[in-house]
Design an enzyme around this catalytic site. Structure first.
Site, mmCIF file in Angstrom:
data_model
loop_
_atom_site.group_PDB
_atom_site.id
_atom_site.type_symbol
_atom_site.label_atom_id
_atom_site.label_comp_id
_atom_site.label_asym_id
_atom_site.label_seq_id
_atom_site.Cartn_x
_atom_site.Cartn_y
_atom_site.Cartn_z
ATOM 1 N N ASP A 158 0.820 -1.212 0.000
ATOM 2 C CA ASP A 158 0.000 0.000 0.000
ATOM 3 C C ASP A 158 0.858 1.268 0.000
ATOM 4 O OD1 ASP A 158 -2.392 1.386 0.063
ATOM 5 O OD2 ASP A 158 -3.183 0.328 1.806
ATOM 6 N N ASP A 213 -10.121 3.797 -3.146
ATOM 7 C CA ASP A 213 -10.861 2.598 -2.735
ATOM 8 C C ASP A 213 -12.263 2.531 -3.331
ATOM 9 O OD1 ASP A 213 -8.626 2.132 -1.296
ATOM 10 O OD2 ASP A 213 -9.560 2.268 0.677
HETATM 11 C C1 GLA Z 1 -5.941 1.508 1.629
HETATM 12 C C2 GLA Z 1 -6.129 0.499 0.497
HETATM 13 C C3 GLA Z 1 -7.245 -0.450 0.856
HETATM 14 C C4 GLA Z 1 -6.919 -1.171 2.155
HETATM 15 C C5 GLA Z 1 -6.654 -0.166 3.267
HETATM 16 C C6 GLA Z 1 -6.124 -0.825 4.523
HETATM 17 O O1 GLA Z 1 -7.051 2.337 1.749
HETATM 18 O O2 GLA Z 1 -6.388 1.171 -0.707
HETATM 19 O O3 GLA Z 1 -7.447 -1.382 -0.203
HETATM 20 O O4 GLA Z 1 -5.786 -1.980 1.944
HETATM 21 O O5 GLA Z 1 -5.713 0.822 2.870
HETATM 22 O O6 GLA Z 1 -5.860 0.079 5.549
#
Ligand code: GLA
Length: 412
Positions: A158, A213
């Site tokens: 990430d 997301d």
């Molecule tokens: C980010 C990523 C998500 C998830 C969260 C976890 O937002 O884009 O897919 O992995 O972190 O904290």
């Protein structure tokens, strides 16, 4: 004068390197061939966030096998953020949370492997993960060795808490570290598209997120006041990144995010979401609670014909051919000269279509594939209803409900 010319050339060269983003110190090269078709599996984040534990993982693995999902192609079980303790140990190693995983992470991974499945973990290129657990910044080689010792198969990496870090360099460092550690691990870049990973990700990883997301809605933007960021309905993501398809292909996929099928939308919207992820050749990573999965959700996630579109060996992301009054036509070239064609109703009311194939030739703007229905007649198979419905010699006349799709395979 000569001096000026040289420094101008130097400037130009370094500028080209920078703008292409491919001059990173990528010494290892990723493990090739680990994701020749879009990866399929399950990830814990969309439903459980950091509320994960070994019972959940074992039950999810069991259900993946017993329901036929594994046989349909789902193989990765990926634990997202929240699997470790808040601090590294005295040696600087990450520590799987002993309360969430009392039998130990290795035992859990062995269990998942014993089911014939593969296992993935999550971390972050920054100093901390998005949920505040230890990030990998400065520990890349040590963490890669730790993952290899656990025998994981997939790493989602990430992009939180990365102020001042160069994205191509950070991801290349982790890629090199994985290579050095020696265990083939699918490397999933989760950089949200901020630094155009599709332009530099191919030698580094096997897939890369191309957006922020996902959110379980058809076309909404969900704004998180705290932190001032947005999550996106699945059609928002599809629309946002429909034009970077030339960067996606076998072993280097545009990742449209984990799916929200079974997470609260209508069955029709879930079906459309799954269709779009199949048309876009996105990884198919389920994000729902398998223990509460309805038979409709299971039927969507395991639809063989749609999965075959997604996994087609040509590996090309589909594109939008036309859009008239909220009625869209998306097409995806398939191997053997065939096509997948989806008619999508983005509006709130049912729509009638009367589609004259002969007036709608297909021309792929990025890969050059063409279909001229005046020259070639294709047989039509309705993939969701598993029915032959004639040929391209006749207009297609159907009604499509709001937010629904009709997906056809055009067979030469
Ligand atoms: C980010 C990523 C998500 C998830 C969260 C976890 O937002 O884009 O897919 O992995 O972190 O904290």
């Amino acid at each position: 004068m000569k001096k000026i010319t040289i420094s101008f050339l130097t400037l130009l060269t370094s500028f080209v390197g920078f703008s292409q983003g491919n001059k990173v110190n990528q010494t290892g090269g990723k493990f090739e061939g680990l994701a020749m078709a879009p990866p399929m599996g399950w990830n814990s984040w969309n439903t459980f966030e950091t509320n994960i534990n070994e019972k959940l993982v074992k039950e999810t693995a069991d259900i993946m096998v017993s329901t036929g999902m594994a046989a349909a192609g789902y193989k990765y079980i990926v634990l997202d953020d929240g699997w470790m303790t808040r601090e590294r140990d005295a040696n600087g190693d990450l520590v799987p949370d002993p309360i969430k995983f009392p039998s130990g992470m290795k035992a859990l991974i062995d269990y998942v492997h014993s089911k014939g499945l593969k296992f993935g973990l999550y971390n972050c290129a920054g100093t901390q993960t998005c949920a505040g657990y230890p990030g990998t910044r400065g520990y890349e080689y040590q963490d890669a060795r730790f993952y290899a010792s656990l025998e994981i198969d997939y790493l989602k990496y990430d992009w939180c808490n990365t102020a001042g870090i160069n994205a191509p360099e950070a991801y290349a460092t982790m890629s090199n570290a994985l290579k050095k550690a020696g265990r083939p691990i699918v490397f999933s870049l989760c950089e949200w598209g901020d630094n155009k990973p599709w332009e530099w990700g191919e030698p580094i990883g096997n897939l890369w997120r191309i957006s922020g997301d996902i959110y379980p809605c058809f076309d909404c933007e969900f704004h998180h006041e705290e932190g001032n960021w947005s999550s996106w309905g699945f059609m928002k993501i599809a629309e946002m990144r429909k034009d970077i398809r030339k960067y996606s292909g076998p072993d280097h996929w545009n990742d449209f995010d984990m799916m929200e099928v079974g997470d609260g939308m209508t069955n029709t919207e879930d079906k459309t979401h799954f269709t779009m992820w199949s048309m876009l050749a996105s990884p198919l990573i389920a994000g729902n609670d398998f223990r509460k999965m309805s038979k409709e959700t299971l039927a969507i996630l395991t639809n063989k014909a749609l999965i075959a579109v997604n996994q087609d060996k040509l590996g090309i992301q589909g594109f939008k051919l036309s859009a008239v009054d909220g009625l869209e036509v998306w097409v995806k070239p398939l191997s053997d000269g065939n096509w997948a064609v989806t008619f999508l109703n983005r509006t709130e009311v049912a729509k009638n279509i009367n589609f004259d194939w002969k007036k709608n030739p297909i021309k792929d703007p990025d890969f050059g594939f063409e279909a001229d229905f005046n020259k070639t007649i294709f047989k039509l198979k309705d993939l969701w209803n598993n029915k032959d419905i004639g040929t391209t010699n006749k207009n297609l006349m159907v009604t499509i409900a709001s937010h629904d799709v009709i997906t056809l395979k055009l067979i030469k």
